[in-house]
Design an enzyme around this catalytic site. Structure first.
Site, PDB file in Angstrom:
ATOM      1  CG  ASP A  20      -1.514  -1.171   1.417  1.00  7.73           C
ATOM      2  OD1 ASP A  20      -1.241  -2.279   2.094  1.00  7.73           O
ATOM      3  OD2 ASP A  20      -2.927  -1.027   0.412  1.00  7.73           O
ATOM      4  NE  ARG A 257       4.801  -9.186  -0.131  1.00  2.00           N
ATOM      5  CZ  ARG A 257       5.852  -9.545   1.032  1.00  2.00           C
ATOM      6  NH1 ARG A 257       6.472 -10.858   1.576  1.00  2.00           N
ATOM      7  NH2 ARG A 257       5.587  -8.898   2.085  1.00  2.00           N
ATOM      8  N   GLY A 258       2.224 -10.015  -4.419  1.00  4.33           N
ATOM      9  CA  GLY A 258       1.661  -8.745  -4.397  1.00  4.33           C
ATOM     10  C   GLY A 258       1.382  -7.879  -5.462  1.00  4.33           C
ATOM     11  CD  GLU A 259      -1.794  -2.948  -7.144  1.00  3.60           C
ATOM     12  OE1 GLU A 259      -2.381  -2.818  -6.047  1.00  3.60           O
ATOM     13  OE2 GLU A 259      -1.922  -1.114  -7.033  1.00  3.60           O
ATOM     14  CB  SER A 261       7.913  -6.333  -5.836  1.00  7.52           C
ATOM     15  OG  SER A 261       6.690  -7.789  -4.995  1.00  7.52           O
TER      16      SER A 261
HETATM   17  O1  TRH Z   1       4.561  -6.881   0.264  1.00  7.21           O
HETATM   18  P1  TRH Z   1       3.247  -6.435  -0.479  1.00  7.21           P
HETATM   19  O2  TRH Z   1       2.779  -7.718   0.009  1.00  7.21           O
HETATM   20  O3  TRH Z   1       2.514  -5.387   0.098  1.00  7.21           O
HETATM   21  C1  TRH Z   1       0.400  -6.326  -0.282  1.00  7.21           C
HETATM   22  C2  TRH Z   1       0.589  -5.351  -2.237  1.00  7.21           C
HETATM   23  O4  TRH Z   1       0.578  -4.361  -2.500  1.00  7.21           O
HETATM   24  C3  TRH Z   1      -1.214  -6.110  -1.750  1.00  7.21           C
HETATM   25  O5  TRH Z   1      -2.128  -5.489  -2.735  1.00  7.21           O
HETATM   26  C4  TRH Z   1      -1.860  -5.416  -0.421  1.00  7.21           C
HETATM   27  O6  TRH Z   1      -3.362  -5.803  -0.542  1.00  7.21           O
HETATM   28  C5  TRH Z   1      -1.405  -5.811   0.570  1.00  7.21           C
HETATM   29  O7  TRH Z   1       0.170  -5.525   0.418  1.00  7.21           O
HETATM   30  C6  TRH Z   1      -1.944  -4.891   1.854  1.00  7.21           C
HETATM   31  O8  TRH Z   1       3.503  -6.863  -1.633  1.00  7.21           O
HETATM   32  P2  TRH Z   1       4.537  -5.343  -3.072  1.00  7.21           P
HETATM   33  O9  TRH Z   1       3.113  -5.105  -3.329  1.00  7.21           O
HETATM   34  O10 TRH Z   1       5.242  -5.805  -3.536  1.00  7.21           O
HETATM   35  O11 TRH Z   1       5.030  -3.997  -2.326  1.00  7.21           O
HETATM   36  C7  TRH Z   1       5.944  -4.688  -0.896  1.00  7.21           C
HETATM   37  C8  TRH Z   1       7.166  -2.662  -1.005  1.00  7.21           C
HETATM   38  O12 TRH Z   1       7.684  -3.219  -0.958  1.00  7.21           O
HETATM   39  C9  TRH Z   1       7.059  -2.842  -2.658  1.00  7.21           C
HETATM   40  O13 TRH Z   1       7.415  -1.079  -3.234  1.00  7.21           O
HETATM   41  C10 TRH Z   1       8.809  -3.316  -2.564  1.00  7.21           C
HETATM   42  C11 TRH Z   1       9.179  -2.493  -1.382  1.00  7.21           C
HETATM   43  N1  TRH Z   1      10.412  -3.353  -1.607  1.00  7.21           N
HETATM   44  C12 TRH Z   1      11.479  -2.799  -1.037  1.00  7.21           C
HETATM   45  O14 TRH Z   1      11.506  -1.662  -1.256  1.00  7.21           O
HETATM   46  N2  TRH Z   1      12.735  -3.366  -0.709  1.00  7.21           N
HETATM   47  C13 TRH Z   1      12.661  -4.071  -0.514  1.00  7.21           C
HETATM   48  O15 TRH Z   1      13.791  -5.384   0.033  1.00  7.21           O
HETATM   49  C14 TRH Z   1      11.917  -5.454  -0.307  1.00  7.21           C
HETATM   50  C15 TRH Z   1      11.533  -7.175  -0.502  1.00  7.21           C
HETATM   51  C16 TRH Z   1      10.722  -4.858  -1.053  1.00  7.21           C
END
Ligand code: TRH
Length: 363
Positions: A20, A257-259, A261
């Site tokens: 988010d 995963r998620g959105e 990344s």
């Molecule tokens: O962390 P997430 O599982 O977030 C999830 C999803 O957004 C999902 O759609 C939502 O419903 C839920 O949250 C509440 O996965 P996502 O979306 O990939 O977000 C991870 C964020 O973290 C992304 O912006 C990349 C960032 N990130 C870093 O900046 N550094 C890192 O080392 C890692 C591993 C991730």
């Protein structure tokens, strides 16, 4: 010509994980950097932003960082004078007092509900839909990110591909296959690590902290790093958000995963495997199938099957070894396809640009 909607407020309520805030931070930063907007990002949990942006002080209720005014959205926070455009991220519900003030403004702010990303066809049908507030003279518009020109598109900075290509050109490759492993704890990590162990090619697997490392430790014990046959399983620190892009660009295969990344892996143009945010009613599997349906366009039937088997095995937790073998054997063809896919997606306006245009047309 409508007056430029200079001031934007983005409201983000962190549900869990980092997506988010990751999405909202990217949007806020891009609106400032590429569209000259003055943006306040209201976040209820600054501690979730800090790992992505280490310079952010989670104890400060207001701070300016990379041109964005980051504001702690505490329940009793005085959110003064509504902006010209108000982004309610992921239906987080705006503060009642702020909503009341919005209804007093003239002209009324453009009120956007920024939705979660889905490849399902209903996202196209619902994109841009207007919803009058039941009691206040306000209209909320539903804005759906997506993979087609009939949606709001995807977050993409205007220099993203150039930065990616410069980095890849300047980064020496290693003999091993580099894999990043960013997943939820329910992923079949043990089976994947067993497949890595039995791999004929050497592998370096980078494991971020949190759910991914917890799942690895549950299978291997200890705190790592671990050498499993030809595979080095390497814990890595959580990276600032732009460094995470560079990890995706550097690796040969990315488990995401998620959105956010998930989208960034597509821009990386490397083979990726998506772990969908699990939902109790199985809705995430519908999201998975919808995405495979559009991502698979342009792949021959055999490759479609290879990719689908890997994504389904990873999300359902079965047949990992055979799915992985097929996927890694096809990585060159999948890499070529993913680069073409990224170019196709980039032919659509990026989400920030689409938002600016949509709001200007709905003053
Ligand atoms: O962390 P997430 O599982 O977030 C999830 C999803 O957004 C999902 O759609 C939502 O419903 C839920 O949250 C509440 O996965 P996502 O979306 O990939 O977000 C991870 C964020 O973290 C992304 O912006 C990349 C960032 N990130 C870093 O900046 N550094 C890192 O080392 C890692 C591993 C991730």
């Amino acid at each position: 010509m409508a007056a430029m909607q200079l001031h934007w407020d983005i409201f983000c309520r962190v549900i869990d994980n980092f997506g988010d805030i990751g999405v909202c931070w990217r949007l806020a930063r891009q609106l400032v950097a590429e569209h000259g907007r003055e943006v306040r990002l209201w976040v209820d949990d600054l501690a979730s932003l800090q790992p992505l942006c280490p310079s952010v002080d989670p104890l400060k209720s207001r701070q300016l960082y990379q041109g964005v005014e980051i504001c702690l959205w505490a329940e009793d926070a005085a959110v003064d004078c509504p902006a010209d455009v108000v982004i309610e991220a992921f239906a987080c519900d705006l503060p009642a007092a702020y909503l009341a003030e919005m209804s007093q403004c003239s002209p009324k702010p453009c009120w956007i509900n920024l939705e979660y990303l889905s490849a399902e066809s209903w996202a196209e049908e619902c994109h841009g839909m207007a919803s009058p507030h039941p009691t206040l003279p306000l209209i909320k518009y539903f804005f759906f990110p997506g993979f087609s020109a009939k949606t709001g598109g995807l977050l993409r900075e205007n220099d993203l591909f150039a930065k990616r290509d410069r980095f890849i050109a300047a980064t020496p490759t290693i003999d091993s296959l580099e894999v990043s492993l960013f997943c939820y704890d329910k992923a079949p990590v043990g089976a994947l690590l067993d497949a890595f162990r039995d791999s004929a090619i050497s592998i370096v697997c980078h494991v971020p902290p949190g759910k991914p490392l917890t799942a690895v430790q549950a299978h291997l014990g200890g705190s790592g790093p671990w050498q499993l046959g030809n595979a080095l399983i390497q814990p890595i620190p959580f990276m600032p958000i732009d460094d995470f892009d560079r990890l995706l660009w550097r690796c040969d295969i990315n488990f995401v995963r998620g959105e956010d990344s998930f989208v960034r892996a597509q821009w990386a143009g490397k083979p990726f495997v998506w772990h969908v945010y699990p939902q109790d009613d199985g809705a995430h599997l519908t999201k998975l199938e919808a995405f495979l349906g559009c991502y698979g366009e342009g792949l021959d039937e055999q490759m479609k099957t290879v990719v689908r088997r890997m994504f389904v095995a990873w999300n359902l937790g079965r047949n990992i070894a055979s799915a992985w073998q097929g996927f890694v054997d096809s990585r060159t063809a999948i890499s070529r396809h993913t680069q073409q896919w990224a170019e196709r997606l980039a032919a659509n306006p990026d989400l920030a640009t689409a938002l600016v245009k949509f709001c200007a047309a709905n003053v």
